[in-house]
Design a protein around this motif. Structure first.
Motif, PDB file in Angstrom:
ATOM      1  N   MET A 129       0.860  -1.186   0.000  1.00 53.18           N
ATOM      2  CA  MET A 129       0.000   0.000   0.000  1.00 53.18           C
ATOM      3  C   MET A 129       0.889   1.226   0.000  1.00 53.18           C
ATOM      4  O   MET A 129       1.813   1.352   0.811  1.00 53.18           O
ATOM      5  CB  MET A 129      -0.901  -0.002   1.236  1.00 53.18           C
ATOM      6  CG  MET A 129      -1.923   1.124   1.281  1.00 53.18           C
ATOM      7  SD  MET A 129      -2.996   0.933   2.732  1.00 53.18           S
ATOM      8  CE  MET A 129      -4.127   2.270   2.453  1.00 53.18           C
ATOM      9  N   ARG A 130       0.658   2.146  -0.881  1.00 46.45           N
ATOM     10  CA  ARG A 130       1.474   3.332  -0.976  1.00 46.45           C
ATOM     11  C   ARG A 130       0.891   4.416  -0.072  1.00 46.45           C
ATOM     12  O   ARG A 130      -0.290   4.452   0.214  1.00 46.45           O
ATOM     13  CB  ARG A 130       1.511   3.852  -2.422  1.00 46.45           C
ATOM     14  CG  ARG A 130       1.735   2.730  -3.431  1.00 46.45           C
ATOM     15  CD  ARG A 130       3.084   2.078  -3.260  1.00 46.45           C
ATOM     16  NE  ARG A 130       3.227   1.010  -4.251  1.00 46.45           N
ATOM     17  CZ  ARG A 130       3.420  -0.234  -3.937  1.00 46.45           C
ATOM     18  NH1 ARG A 130       3.481  -0.602  -2.688  1.00 46.45           N
ATOM     19  NH2 ARG A 130       3.569  -1.141  -4.877  1.00 46.45           N
ATOM     20  N   VAL A 131       1.749   5.341   0.354  1.00 46.94           N
ATOM     21  CA  VAL A 131       1.269   6.439   1.186  1.00 46.94           C
ATOM     22  C   VAL A 131       0.354   7.316   0.361  1.00 46.94           C
ATOM     23  O   VAL A 131       0.671   7.713  -0.754  1.00 46.94           O
ATOM     24  CB  VAL A 131       2.472   7.268   1.702  1.00 46.94           C
ATOM     25  CG1 VAL A 131       1.979   8.498   2.406  1.00 46.94           C
ATOM     26  CG2 VAL A 131       3.318   6.427   2.632  1.00 46.94           C
ATOM     27  N   ARG A 132      -0.789   7.645   0.921  1.00 43.66           N
ATOM     28  CA  ARG A 132      -1.720   8.538   0.253  1.00 43.66           C
ATOM     29  C   ARG A 132      -1.446   9.966   0.682  1.00 43.66           C
ATOM     30  O   ARG A 132      -0.955  10.224   1.767  1.00 43.66           O
ATOM     31  CB  ARG A 132      -3.161   8.172   0.601  1.00 43.66           C
ATOM     32  CG  ARG A 132      -3.557   6.803   0.123  1.00 43.66           C
ATOM     33  CD  ARG A 132      -4.947   6.459   0.542  1.00 43.66           C
ATOM     34  NE  ARG A 132      -5.019   6.254   1.986  1.00 43.66           N
ATOM     35  CZ  ARG A 132      -6.123   5.893   2.614  1.00 43.66           C
ATOM     36  NH1 ARG A 132      -7.225   5.701   1.947  1.00 43.66           N
ATOM     37  NH2 ARG A 132      -6.121   5.714   3.921  1.00 43.66           N
TER      38      ARG A 132
ATOM     39  N   ILE B 241      -5.157   9.938   1.180  1.00 48.29           N
ATOM     40  CA  ILE B 241      -4.651   8.920   2.035  1.00 48.29           C
ATOM     41  C   ILE B 241      -5.352   8.213   3.354  1.00 48.29           C
ATOM     42  O   ILE B 241      -5.939   8.870   3.963  1.00 48.29           O
ATOM     43  CB  ILE B 241      -3.296   9.437   2.535  1.00 48.29           C
ATOM     44  CG1 ILE B 241      -2.527   8.274   2.871  1.00 48.29           C
ATOM     45  CG2 ILE B 241      -3.446  10.491   3.347  1.00 48.29           C
ATOM     46  CD1 ILE B 241      -1.196   8.359   2.773  1.00 48.29           C
TER      47      ILE B 241
ATOM     48  N   TRP C 292      -1.319  -0.435   4.524  1.00 49.46           N
ATOM     49  CA  TRP C 292      -1.847   0.558   5.459  1.00 49.46           C
ATOM     50  C   TRP C 292      -0.889   1.754   5.584  1.00 49.46           C
ATOM     51  O   TRP C 292      -0.727   2.327   6.660  1.00 49.46           O
ATOM     52  CB  TRP C 292      -2.162  -0.068   6.813  1.00 49.46           C
ATOM     53  CG  TRP C 292      -3.558  -0.636   6.858  1.00 49.46           C
ATOM     54  CD1 TRP C 292      -4.058  -1.595   6.028  1.00 49.46           C
ATOM     55  CD2 TRP C 292      -4.618  -0.283   7.733  1.00 49.46           C
ATOM     56  NE1 TRP C 292      -5.361  -1.865   6.326  1.00 49.46           N
ATOM     57  CE2 TRP C 292      -5.735  -1.063   7.393  1.00 49.46           C
ATOM     58  CE3 TRP C 292      -4.732   0.612   8.797  1.00 49.46           C
ATOM     59  CZ2 TRP C 292      -6.964  -0.972   8.042  1.00 49.46           C
ATOM     60  CZ3 TRP C 292      -5.945   0.701   9.460  1.00 49.46           C
ATOM     61  CH2 TRP C 292      -7.055  -0.080   9.077  1.00 49.46           C
ATOM     62  N   SER C 293      -0.288   2.132   4.461  1.00 52.68           N
ATOM     63  CA  SER C 293       0.575   3.315   4.372  1.00 52.68           C
ATOM     64  C   SER C 293       1.712   3.295   5.367  1.00 52.68           C
ATOM     65  O   SER C 293       2.233   4.344   5.740  1.00 52.68           O
ATOM     66  CB  SER C 293      -0.260   4.600   4.572  1.00 52.68           C
ATOM     67  OG  SER C 293      -1.197   4.732   3.536  1.00 52.68           O
ATOM     68  N   ASN C 294       2.110   2.098   5.823  1.00 50.85           N
ATOM     69  CA  ASN C 294       3.144   2.054   6.845  1.00 50.85           C
ATOM     70  C   ASN C 294       3.996   0.794   6.703  1.00 50.85           C
ATOM     71  O   ASN C 294       3.709  -0.234   7.328  1.00 50.85           O
ATOM     72  CB  ASN C 294       2.532   2.102   8.241  1.00 50.85           C
ATOM     73  CG  ASN C 294       3.511   2.618   9.272  1.00 50.85           C
ATOM     74  OD1 ASN C 294       4.707   2.386   9.157  1.00 50.85           O
ATOM     75  ND2 ASN C 294       3.024   3.312  10.273  1.00 50.85           N
TER      76      ASN C 294
ATOM     77  N   PHE D 251      -2.865  10.449   9.802  1.00 53.48           N
ATOM     78  CA  PHE D 251      -1.999  11.148   8.856  1.00 53.48           C
ATOM     79  C   PHE D 251      -2.154  12.633   9.139  1.00 53.48           C
ATOM     80  O   PHE D 251      -3.041  13.301   8.602  1.00 53.48           O
ATOM     81  CB  PHE D 251      -2.443  10.798   7.437  1.00 53.48           C
ATOM     82  CG  PHE D 251      -1.450  11.109   6.355  1.00 53.48           C
ATOM     83  CD1 PHE D 251      -0.433  10.209   6.064  1.00 53.48           C
ATOM     84  CD2 PHE D 251      -1.538  12.284   5.629  1.00 53.48           C
ATOM     85  CE1 PHE D 251       0.474  10.484   5.046  1.00 53.48           C
ATOM     86  CE2 PHE D 251      -0.633  12.561   4.620  1.00 53.48           C
ATOM     87  CZ  PHE D 251       0.381  11.669   4.321  1.00 53.48           C
TER      88      PHE D 251
ATOM     89  N   VAL E 152       2.757   9.777  10.314  1.00 51.04           N
ATOM     90  CA  VAL E 152       1.942   8.629   9.934  1.00 51.04           C
ATOM     91  C   VAL E 152       1.992   7.623  11.079  1.00 51.04           C
ATOM     92  O   VAL E 152       3.075   7.200  11.487  1.00 51.04           O
ATOM     93  CB  VAL E 152       2.446   7.979   8.637  1.00 51.04           C
ATOM     94  CG1 VAL E 152       1.581   6.783   8.262  1.00 51.04           C
ATOM     95  CG2 VAL E 152       2.489   8.992   7.505  1.00 51.04           C
TER      96      VAL E 152
ATOM     97  N   THR F 232       0.156   3.946  12.471  1.00 57.51           N
ATOM     98  CA  THR F 232      -0.725   2.810  12.211  1.00 57.51           C
ATOM     99  C   THR F 232      -0.760   1.928  13.444  1.00 57.51           C
ATOM    100  O   THR F 232       0.288   1.587  13.991  1.00 57.51           O
ATOM    101  CB  THR F 232      -0.244   1.986  11.009  1.00 57.51           C
ATOM    102  OG1 THR F 232      -0.122   2.836   9.871  1.00 57.51           O
ATOM    103  CG2 THR F 232      -1.210   0.866  10.694  1.00 57.51           C
TER     104      THR F 232
ATOM    105  N   TYR G 152       6.362  11.330   7.068  1.00 53.99           N
ATOM    106  CA  TYR G 152       6.205  11.282   5.613  1.00 53.99           C
ATOM    107  C   TYR G 152       6.664  12.593   4.988  1.00 53.99           C
ATOM    108  O   TYR G 152       6.529  13.667   5.560  1.00 53.99           O
ATOM    109  CB  TYR G 152       4.738  11.022   5.277  1.00 53.99           C
ATOM    110  CG  TYR G 152       4.394  11.182   3.822  1.00 53.99           C
ATOM    111  CD1 TYR G 152       4.890  10.302   2.871  1.00 53.99           C
ATOM    112  CD2 TYR G 152       3.562  12.218   3.389  1.00 53.99           C
ATOM    113  CE1 TYR G 152       4.573  10.437   1.531  1.00 53.99           C
ATOM    114  CE2 TYR G 152       3.227  12.365   2.054  1.00 53.99           C
ATOM    115  CZ  TYR G 152       3.741  11.476   1.125  1.00 53.99           C
ATOM    116  OH  TYR G 152       3.428  11.621  -0.198  1.00 53.99           O
TER     117      TYR G 152
END
Length: 541
Positions: free
Chosen positions: A1-4, A9, A272-274, A447, A459, A461, A497
């Protein structure tokens, strides 16, 4: 999952592998240029104490999207039948790289799907094992091998995925009889795509007596389908607007629904962006993506005419025209040892319509929520006339999903509390096999702007994951097997981030545990890590 972007995001402890404060080096204050080689708490594949032979089928450095091909040849020194066959994959990677998805086919049959860990600068290595005994019929003859592990290597993403895969064949011997498997394992022929559906044909042996389908399936790529369980209707303004988060995988035979199942809610090692949440241990099943299974035996008597029949894999809930689901189906076929042809028919058929409600709030830029409740059930009966007499089979399956997805304005905090249950019962004569699968995902992603770094964001999680199963087999009043397993993940990680990598100040803690009890004995293994370094490794039972 990429950071939004912000807008997007009680048990005795064995000394095996125990890391105590007196012997283990203290973990670093934050993630550095390296972390422990990834491991999972799951047990190794149990193997007999007999001679074995190894056949290497893959050795390659994956750095683009070219498939790797080779030829599998059965081991001359360990001719079948075998008591056990085990796939063992060794991987290594260093530098900078995303998580990647890989798949292996032998003779066109999907046998293994995996995702890779994201590397450290200094490099990591990892291992995966899978019991391939069920594919023994396929491995008796020479077959083409294809491994796909698409990767991008350039000045930014430098990690080449070095992969070696071997198959280990264990001979029979005292206490290790020949494995009992299907007589054939078949891929679908003439495969094609119809939107997100996969369609193909198969011609079964005329003396088929039992039929089990399996589908390797993951949401990956194609819009937001990798994150299907946090999807929301477009009216909410949510960054993944793929509609309701309910997904279901149907198998159809000649246009008729023959099986239903819930897909597993996978999280890959950038999820989960992490990425720091999954260092060093991944989420359950990330390294060994298991197929969904369907007992299709009630249909078997209709498929023994020697003609091709159509099979379709359909993912319920995917928006029309949306891609993003990987599906590879196989058929495990048992044949009658005496008859040249079997016959049979369906005797009852009931598939309830999907019952689903979505309570939806939210608008673009505002807070929102999706509360989903869904259920479905199936009951199908049929018989096959075999040399042992008429064998009646009834398949019952029920699916339930409850999900609460809530986010704050700008998706600055995004929380999910979801559970899935997939219960199946197969009755064939006096034998009853029951499989109860439950999954849960509970946590949040925040975020928020960093207090002192312009354009930087904190960020965070925090997640709890559970993958649980309970399987039983009974023959009349006699219990043949009764086993429970549970794999859990409990982790929290944070990083900054939009700053250089050496200024991310990433931290994280995680505890992963695998427990199993019942037939086959007790197994209980826990791993804990702080900032990428294992600090605990102990066994109970």
């Amino acid at each position: 999952m990429r950071v939004r972007s912000v807008a997007l995001i009680s048990l005795s402890v064995l000394s095996l592998g125990l890391l105590s404060p007196a012997t283990a080096a203290p973990p670093p204050p934050e993630f550095g240029s390296d972390y422990s080689d990834p491991r999972t708490p799951a047990p190794p594949v149990a193997v007999p104490n007999t001679r074995h032979c190894s056949v290497e089928i893959v050795r390659n450095g994956f750095k683009n999207f070219d498939p790797y091909t080779s030829t599998y040849t059965p081991p001359a020194g360990c001719r079948g039948p075998w008591s056990k066959v085990v796939l063992r994959m060794q991987g290594s990677v260093k530098g900078v790289q995303y998580d990647r998805l890989g798949h292996i086919t032998i003779g066109g049959v999907g046998i293994f799907r995996t995702s890779t860990p994201e590397p450290s600068t200094d490099g990591i290595s990892w291992q995966v094992e899978k019991d391939l005994t069920a594919y023994s019929p396929l491995l008796r003859t020479q077959q083409p091998v294809v491994m796909e592990l698409g990767n991008v290597v350039n000045e930014t993403y430098t990690g080449v995925l070095d992969i070696v895969v071997t198959l280990d064949f264990y001979t029979t011997g005292h206490g290790a009889p020949p494995a009992r498997t299907a007589n054939a394992v078949l891929p679908l022929q003439d495969q094609r795509r119809e939107d997100s559906d996969l369609v193909g044909t198969a011609t079964l042996p005329r003396n088929t007596s039992r039929l089990v389908g399996e589908v390797y399936v993951t949401g990956s790529g194609g819009g937001c389908e990798e994150f299907w369980d946090t999807s929301a209707p477009a009216s909410t303004g949510y960054s993944c607007p793929d509609g309701s988060p309910y997904r279901e995988v149907e198998v159809e035979i000649d246009g008729k629904i023959a099986g239903i199942a819930l897909p597993y809610p996978y999280i890959y090692t950038g999820g989960w962006s992490n990425p720091y949440s999954w260092r060093p241990s991944p989420a359950p099943r990330a390294f060994d993506i298991k197929p969904l299974t369907y007992d299709l035996t009630p249909f078997a008597g209709l498929l023994t005419d020697g003609k091709p029949h159509e099979y379709k894999v359909h993912v319920v809930g995917v928006p029309a025209g949306q891609s993003g689901w990987f599906t590879v189906p196989n058929l495990h076929v048992w044949t009658d040892p005496i008859l040249k042809q079997t016959h049979g028919k369906l005797t009852s058929y009931s598939v309830t319509p999907l019952t689903k409600s979505d309570d939806v709030t939210g608008a673009s830029g505002a807070a929102g929520s999706v509360l989903t409740k869904a259920s479905r059930a199936l009951k199908i009966s049929g018989y096959v006339n075999t040399s042992a007499g008429r064998v009646r089979t009834t398949v019952e399956r029920s699916l339930t999903n409850n999900s609460k997805h809530v986010w704050e304005a700008g998706e600055s905090r995004d929380a999910l509390d979801a559970t899935w249950r997939d219960l199946s019962t197969v009755t064939s004569g006096l034998r009853v096999d029951r499989t109860d699968l439950t999954y849960s995902k509970n946590g949040y992603l925040s975020f928020l702007p960093h207090a002192t770094i312009p354009d930087g964001y904190d960020v965070i999680t925090d997640l709890d994951l559970v993958d649980r199963s309970h399987t039983t087999s009974r023959l009349g009043p006699v219990t043949l097997a009764d086993r429970r397993t549970e794999e859990t993940y409990d982790g929290r990680a944070s990083w900054i981030y939009n700053v250089p990598r050496d200024q991310r100040h990433a931290t994280g803690t995680q505890t992963v545990r695998y427990r199993s009890t019942g037939t086959g004995g007790c197994y209980d293994h826990t791993l804990a890590a702080v900032n990428g370094i294992y600090t605990k490794d102990f066994y109970r039972c």
